[in-house]
Enzyme design. Structure first.
Site, PDB file in Angstrom:
ATOM      1  N   HIS A 124       0.789  -1.238   0.000  1.00  0.00           N
ATOM      2  CA  HIS A 124       0.000   0.000   0.000  1.00  0.00           C
ATOM      3  C   HIS A 124       0.822   1.288   0.000  1.00  0.00           C
ATOM      4  CE1 HIS A 124      -3.471  -2.414   0.133  1.00  0.00           C
ATOM      5  NE2 HIS A 124      -3.665  -2.521   1.423  1.00  0.00           N
ATOM      6  N   HIS A 158      -9.580   2.101   0.341  1.00  0.00           N
ATOM      7  CA  HIS A 158      -9.525   0.970   1.277  1.00  0.00           C
ATOM      8  C   HIS A 158     -10.646   1.018   2.317  1.00  0.00           C
ATOM      9  CE1 HIS A 158      -7.787  -2.324   3.468  1.00  0.00           C
ATOM     10  NE2 HIS A 158      -6.685  -2.311   2.752  1.00  0.00           N
ATOM     11  N   GLU A 190     -11.450  -3.719  -2.915  1.00  0.00           N
ATOM     12  CA  GLU A 190     -10.508  -2.743  -3.460  1.00  0.00           C
ATOM     13  C   GLU A 190     -10.354  -2.992  -4.957  1.00  0.00           C
ATOM     14  OE1 GLU A 190      -6.944  -3.151  -0.719  1.00  0.00           O
ATOM     15  OE2 GLU A 190      -8.454  -4.330   0.291  1.00  0.00           O
TER      16      GLU A 190
HETATM   17  C1  GLA Z   1      -5.137  -5.174   2.114  1.00  0.00           C
HETATM   18  C2  GLA Z   1      -4.306  -6.385   2.173  1.00  0.00           C
HETATM   19  C3  GLA Z   1      -4.513  -7.100   3.457  1.00  0.00           C
HETATM   20  C4  GLA Z   1      -4.265  -6.185   4.620  1.00  0.00           C
HETATM   21  C5  GLA Z   1      -5.093  -4.946   4.491  1.00  0.00           C
HETATM   22  C6  GLA Z   1      -4.765  -3.942   5.551  1.00  0.00           C
HETATM   23  O1  GLA Z   1      -6.440  -5.464   1.895  1.00  0.00           O
HETATM   24  O2  GLA Z   1      -4.528  -7.238   1.077  1.00  0.00           O
HETATM   25  O3  GLA Z   1      -3.658  -8.204   3.524  1.00  0.00           O
HETATM   26  O4  GLA Z   1      -2.914  -5.843   4.672  1.00  0.00           O
HETATM   27  O5  GLA Z   1      -4.903  -4.365   3.240  1.00  0.00           O
HETATM   28  O6  GLA Z   1      -4.750  -4.484   6.805  1.00  0.00           O
END
Ligand code: GLA
Length: 371
Positions: free
Chosen positions: A124, A195, A336
């Site tokens: 991210h 997110h 997402e």
């Molecule tokens: C995304 C990732 C997850 C986790 C979340 C945040 O969705 O794929 O594995 O890291 O972000 O916690």
């Protein structure tokens, strides 16, 4: 089949917005930057609250089947909690949403290293991704909110000065539209998303394991122990990853499936079935219905090739949310819309490279109703 696909397609400009927008203060960051909270309301009583810190959606009120409004996104009450938070509640994610293996990739023959913040991998956008930056806001005449962030050449290891603009629009059809635009002055990689964690019963009201989920995808990407796609495109048919006809995550999440074990639940990218249409055309990626108490329905439309369906597996009750509510495991789900994880290292995946002169332009819509 062809006919069916056409029926789920829409042209972007069809739903106009007649929303109002209001600004208030949301405090100051540790280094003194003022953060604003924007409240957008449409003509139907639906309301979205967005802060300039991370461009995060901090509240989203939609009607249930009786018309009662309820906040359906997980989040915090204060800026300090957003700044310290590790769950990315509601935030805009960039420069590269999802994972890059070992934080390394090669672009035009040049090797780049980005910070590793998730086991051995980059997640991210880094230690301080777009979710931990203050965006510049502008209110648009139709009540939409435009957020801009200029990411400097080399920030979090990524090449090129990148200018990103994200516009949140609330329409009278109870649609929240997110429009992402970006340009760069050097070749870079880019994968923007939002997110938000949803719970259609209401944020903090139990778990989402009983929501009825449909994902418009015949294939998904199996992952390794670090949640990096192996490169295989696997058919969902006959697996707990088949959500084509509406299933609850709770039904199969505990099955002895190797991929569910690696993800600690669902935390994978599905490859969206997409009709071959022109730019600006969105198609149905996901539909989630809470058939119990609320009757709320959320449909996700996008032009992106993939969707990360994440069942909040890492939530463990340490996060206290809005109004002091505790978010236990599976308290929310994320959808997402994105390019596939680790695309910069997977030449067979659709490209995430953005070059000078090109315009990154993508849209996702969350459409709400109830029955
Ligand atoms: C995304 C990732 C997850 C986790 C979340 C945040 O969705 O794929 O594995 O890291 O972000 O916690």
């Amino acid at each position: 089949m062809r006919f069916k696909l056409f029926s789920i397609l829409t042209l972007l400009p069809l739903t106009m917005s007649a929303a109002t927008i209001q600004k208030s203060d949301f405090g100051k960051t540790a280094d003194g930057a003022a953060v604003a909270l924007y409240t957008i309301k449409n003509g139907k009583g639906m309301e979205a609250k967005i802060i300039t810190y991370g461009g995060a959606i901090v509240s989203l009120k939609t009607p249930d089947r009786t018309g009662a409004m309820g906040d359906i996104v997980l989040g915090y009450d204060t800026l300090a909690e957003y700044a310290a938070g590790k769950s990315y509640f509601g935030a805009l994610i960039g420069r590269y949403g999802n994972r890059i293996a070992h934080g390394k990739f090669t672009l035009d023959g040049k090797a780049y290293s980005v910070p590793v913040n998730n086991g051995e991998n980059a997640l991210h956008g880094g230690i301080r991704g777009f979710d931990k930056r203050v965006w510049t806001a502008r209110e648009l005449p139709d009540g939409a909110l435009e957020l801009t962030y200029k990411s400097k050449d080399g920030e979090e290891g990524y090449p090129g000065n990148l200018a990103a603009t994200v516009t949140y629009t609330l329409t009278d059809a109870n649609t929240l539209r997110i429009h992402y635009i970006a340009t760069t002055d050097k070749p870079t990689v880019l994968n923007l998303t939002n997110h938000s964690y949803f719970n259609l019963k209401g944020a903090g009201d139990g778990d989402i394991l009983g929501h009825l989920v449909t994902l418009n995808a015949d294939e998904y990407l199996p992952v390794d122990a670090g949640l990096i796609p192996t490169g295989e495109l696997r058919l969902v048919d006959g697996t707990p990853f088949d959500f084509r006809h509406g299933r609850t995550p709770g039904e199969r999440i505990s099955q002895p499936d190797q991929q569910l074990k690696l993800g600690n639940g669902y935390d994978h990218n599905w490859i969206l079935n997409r009709p071959e249409m022109g730019p600006g055309m969105l198609s149905l990626a996901a539909r989630v219905e809470e058939t119990g108490v609320s009757g709320r329905i959320m449909e996700v439309y996008t032009d992106q090739p993939g969707i990360q369906f994440y069942t909040g597996n890492f939530l463990d009750g340490t996060d206290k949310g809005k109004g002091g509510k505790v978010y236990n495991q599976h308290a929310g789900f994320c959808v997402e819309t994105q390019h596939y994880p680790d695309s910069p290292n997977k030449p067979s995946f659709p490209s995430t490279i953005l070059r000078p002169g090109q315009k990154y332009d993508t849209t996702t819509e969350f459409r709400f109703s109830a029955k």
